[in-house]
Design a protein around this motif. Structure first.
Motif, PDB file in Angstrom:
ATOM      1  N   UNK A   1       1.016  -1.585  -0.600  1.00 44.13           N
ATOM      2  CA  UNK A   1       0.114   0.036   0.623  1.00 44.13           C
ATOM      3  C   UNK A   1       1.404   1.133   0.209  1.00 44.13           C
ATOM      4  N   UNK A   2       0.475   2.078  -0.779  1.00 41.54           N
ATOM      5  CA  UNK A   2       1.072   3.759  -0.576  1.00 41.54           C
ATOM      6  C   UNK A   2       0.228   4.840  -1.212  1.00 41.54           C
ATOM      7  N   UNK A   3      -0.386   5.384   0.126  1.00 41.60           N
ATOM      8  CA  UNK A   3      -1.494   5.910  -0.131  1.00 41.60           C
ATOM      9  C   UNK A   3      -2.605   5.695   0.314  1.00 41.60           C
ATOM     10  N   UNK A   4      -3.492   5.756  -0.423  1.00 37.58           N
ATOM     11  CA  UNK A   4      -4.593   4.930  -0.674  1.00 37.58           C
ATOM     12  C   UNK A   4      -4.826   3.504  -1.741  1.00 37.58           C
ATOM     13  N   UNK A   5      -3.556   3.956  -2.260  1.00 36.48           N
ATOM     14  CA  UNK A   5      -3.352   2.855  -3.513  1.00 36.48           C
ATOM     15  C   UNK A   5      -2.608   1.820  -2.552  1.00 36.48           C
ATOM     16  N   UNK A   6      -3.417   0.462  -3.995  1.00 33.38           N
ATOM     17  CA  UNK A   6      -2.877  -1.022  -3.588  1.00 33.38           C
ATOM     18  C   UNK A   6      -2.499  -1.619  -4.520  1.00 33.38           C
ATOM     19  N   UNK A   7      -1.174  -2.692  -4.473  1.00 38.13           N
ATOM     20  CA  UNK A   7      -0.991  -3.531  -4.851  1.00 38.13           C
ATOM     21  C   UNK A   7      -1.521  -4.661  -3.935  1.00 38.13           C
ATOM     22  N   UNK A   8      -2.986  -5.353  -4.399  1.00 42.03           N
ATOM     23  CA  UNK A   8      -3.366  -6.679  -3.320  1.00 42.03           C
ATOM     24  C   UNK A   8      -2.876  -7.784  -4.612  1.00 42.03           C
ATOM     25  N   UNK A   9      -2.745  -9.024  -3.495  1.00 41.91           N
ATOM     26  CA  UNK A   9      -2.109  -9.929  -3.722  1.00 41.91           C
ATOM     27  C   UNK A   9      -1.022 -10.337  -5.570  1.00 41.91           C
ATOM     28  N   UNK A  10      -0.196  -9.721  -5.437  1.00 45.86           N
ATOM     29  CA  UNK A  10       0.113  -9.429  -6.531  1.00 45.86           C
ATOM     30  C   UNK A  10       1.912 -10.712  -6.673  1.00 45.86           C
ATOM     31  N   UNK A  11       2.040 -10.868  -7.467  1.00 46.50           N
ATOM     32  CA  UNK A  11       4.022 -11.283  -7.474  1.00 46.50           C
ATOM     33  C   UNK A  11       4.956  -9.460  -7.781  1.00 46.50           C
ATOM     34  N   UNK A  12       3.996  -9.043  -8.383  1.00 51.06           N
ATOM     35  CA  UNK A  12       4.916  -8.017  -8.703  1.00 51.06           C
ATOM     36  C   UNK A  12       4.121  -6.386  -8.796  1.00 51.06           C
ATOM     37  N   UNK A  13       5.166  -5.099  -8.121  1.00 52.62           N
ATOM     38  CA  UNK A  13       3.850  -4.086  -8.396  1.00 52.62           C
ATOM     39  C   UNK A  13       4.672  -2.632  -8.561  1.00 52.62           C
ATOM     40  N   UNK A  14       4.432  -1.972  -9.735  1.00 55.08           N
ATOM     41  CA  UNK A  14       4.735  -1.297 -10.118  1.00 55.08           C
ATOM     42  C   UNK A  14       4.240   0.181  -9.468  1.00 55.08           C
ATOM     43  N   UNK A  15       5.130   0.933  -8.714  1.00 55.47           N
ATOM     44  CA  UNK A  15       5.024   2.543  -7.997  1.00 55.47           C
ATOM     45  C   UNK A  15       4.779   3.286  -8.485  1.00 55.47           C
ATOM     46  N   UNK A  16       4.257   4.081  -9.531  1.00 57.07           N
ATOM     47  CA  UNK A  16       4.941   5.505  -9.810  1.00 57.07           C
ATOM     48  C   UNK A  16       4.553   6.772  -8.768  1.00 57.07           C
ATOM     49  N   UNK A  17       5.296   7.151  -8.618  1.00 60.48           N
ATOM     50  CA  UNK A  17       6.093   8.062  -7.788  1.00 60.48           C
ATOM     51  C   UNK A  17       5.273   9.177  -7.735  1.00 60.48           C
ATOM     52  N   UNK A  18       3.932   9.419  -7.940  1.00 63.07           N
ATOM     53  CA  UNK A  18       3.486  10.845  -8.222  1.00 63.07           C
ATOM     54  C   UNK A  18       2.776  11.120  -6.974  1.00 63.07           C
TER      55      UNK A  18
END
Length: 260
Positions: free
Chosen positions: A81-98
């Motif tokens: 999780x980052x703020x209100x955004x989330x990657x749920x049950x994933x093998x890989x996640x992209x985080x855009x630093x906006x």
């Protein structure tokens, strides 16, 4: 003793070949689990020792050259999780630093697939089609390095807007190895046992050979070395054999032998 010397040399070459099989390249790796595969040489690549089972990513927020961050966990899905955004049950996640940050899942463990890339390295890929018109794919290149526990670098999206995100794992667990029974992890491998046998045979060969030559044949100097003539001639014979093979099996005059 001379026959024993020939046999010992051939057995040593066999052991050497057996122990370098892990370094031999392979052209296919069939998926066993989401983090392991079986090569067409009968060896296994298994990333499970790198798994984080706590629900978090083993490799978290790795900065990519493209500017985004990426997280990845072999074998088990994770949630980030980052703020209100989330990657749920994933093998890989992209985080855009906006502002605020945006997170995009890049596939779960069920989507894992293995293939060989253009650099002849194995890679594991995961895909997610959260947007019907756009597929995001995480591609992790696996680089074998026995000196590394596990280091992940990220290149990011390439080419831009392709939806393909590249990372590279450098690890000893990316190396193809023989399958070992789970209860023998602390035991000797087949290669180790063969090396011990070779060492013992060499010691016996030298001790017995020197004893026979010195006390039975009353040899002195270099003649006490068992099969001295054979061992001193061996490097030259190997050289001649290699040159003969690479010269297209031509004799010393530069002409080929007559067909039989």
């Amino acid at each position: 003793m001379e026959v024993f010397g020939y046999v010992l040399f051939l057995f040593t070459m066999f052991v050497f070949w057996t122990n370098v099989q892990g370094a031999v390249s392979y052209t296919n790796c069939t998926k066993l689990t989401s983090c392991s595969c079986l090569t067409d040489t009968g060896l296994v690549v298994d990333l499970s020792p790198l798994t984080d089972s706590s629900g978090k990513a083993k490799f978290s927020d790795v900065k990519a050259k493209s500017g985004d961050d990426f997280s990845w966990n072999p074998c088990k899905d994770f949630t980030e999780k980052a703020g209100t955004a989330t990657c749920t049950n994933v093998a890989a996640c992209q985080i855009q630093l906006s502002t605020p940050p945006l997170l995009f899942g890049l596939g779960n463990q069920n989507s894992a697939s293995f293939n060989i890339n253009g650099k002849k390295n194995l890679q594991v890929s995961y895909s997610s089609k959260s947007d019907p018109k756009f597929t995001r794919t995480a591609i992790v290149e696996l680089v074998c390095d026995e000196s590394q526990e596990g280091t992940l670098t990220a290149e990011g999206e390439s080419p831009p807007t392709s939806g393909k995100y590249y990372m590279t794992l450098t690890s000893k667990y990316a190396c193809a190895k023989s399958q070992e029974p789970s209860n023998s992890s602390n035991g000797l491998t087949v290669g180790s046992i063969l090396l011990i046998i070779v060492l013992v045979l060499v010691i016996v060969y030298v001790v017995v050979g020197v004893s026979i030559n010195k006390y039975g044949r009353h040899a002195t100097g270099k003649e006490v070395v068992p099969n001295y003539t054979f061992w001193t001639a061996l490097p030259g014979l190997i050289k001649d054999g290699v040159l003969f093979a690479f010269s297209g099996c031509k004799n010393g005059s530069g002409t080929t032998y007559d067909n039989i």
